[in-house]
Enzyme design. Structure first.
Site, mmCIF file in Angstrom:
data_model
loop_
_atom_site.group_PDB
_atom_site.id
_atom_site.type_symbol
_atom_site.label_atom_id
_atom_site.label_comp_id
_atom_site.label_asym_id
_atom_site.label_seq_id
_atom_site.Cartn_x
_atom_site.Cartn_y
_atom_site.Cartn_z
ATOM 1 N N HIS A 94 0.832 -1.203 0.000
ATOM 2 C CA HIS A 94 0.000 0.000 0.000
ATOM 3 C C HIS A 94 0.871 1.258 0.000
ATOM 4 C CE1 HIS A 94 -3.077 2.915 1.238
ATOM 5 N NE2 HIS A 94 -2.224 3.275 2.190
ATOM 6 N N HIS A 126 1.089 5.148 -2.204
ATOM 7 C CA HIS A 126 1.498 6.496 -1.800
ATOM 8 C C HIS A 126 2.735 7.033 -2.513
ATOM 9 C CE1 HIS A 126 -1.289 7.462 1.413
ATOM 10 N NE2 HIS A 126 -1.183 6.216 1.860
ATOM 11 N N GLU A 169 -6.452 9.029 0.556
ATOM 12 C CA GLU A 169 -6.632 7.579 0.703
ATOM 13 C C GLU A 169 -7.804 7.095 -0.151
ATOM 14 O OE1 GLU A 169 -4.818 5.290 2.160
ATOM 15 O OE2 GLU A 169 -3.459 6.566 3.294
ATOM 16 N N SER A 181 -3.908 0.724 -4.326
ATOM 17 C CA SER A 181 -3.128 -0.402 -3.811
ATOM 18 C C SER A 181 -3.992 -1.621 -3.507
ATOM 19 C CB SER A 181 -2.363 0.014 -2.559
ATOM 20 O OG SER A 181 -3.256 0.330 -1.517
#
Length: 134
Positions: free
Chosen positions: A67, A72, A112, A131
């Site tokens: 993730h 990110h 997010e 992700s």
């Protein structure tokens, strides 16, 4: 580099530092939101080090290294995103828990899991979405 090369965090750091003056800092598991924003204030992204369970490859409720790196890290190649992230971190410094909660909600529902409008079209956006394998 070739398709069999798996970059290490140090490789990614070298790239990010040259591109946007950001770096990744390995952390163990989930950290406090205050600590997360503190890192952002100093152009440092805290990165979890564990991999999601093999039976939960489609989604994990806690951030894992997949993730962090896939979701990110690419955003920290964009100067505008970096500047916004750093400003959010700076805003958090010395603030009370209520402000940290507000900043957390803003971050969560934009970076997010969020929506963006591009050329009049709504699109899903965020590291939590990019992700997920499912």
């Amino acid at each position: 580099m070739n398709e069999n090369f798996i970059p290490q965090l140090e490789d990614i750091n070298q790239y990010l530092i040259k591109k946007t003056q950001w770096r990744i800092k390995p952390v163990n598991g989930v950290i406090l939101q205050r600590d997360y924003f503190n890192g952002l204030a100093f152009r440092t992204f805290p990165c979890a080090q564990y991999m999601r369970h093999p039976l939960k490859t489609k989604f994990t409720p806690d951030p894992d290294v997949f993730h962090e790196v896939v979701g990110h890290t690419p955003t920290f190649c964009d100067k505008r995103f970096c500047d916004i992230s750093q400003e959010m971190g700076i805003l958090s410094l010395g603030e009370d828990d209520n402000i940290i909660k507000i900043l957390t909600n803003i971050y969560y529902f934009t970076f997010e899991y969020g929506l963006i409008k591009e050329n009049g079209e709504l699109k899903c956006n965020g590291a939590g979405l990019t992700s997920e394998l499912g």
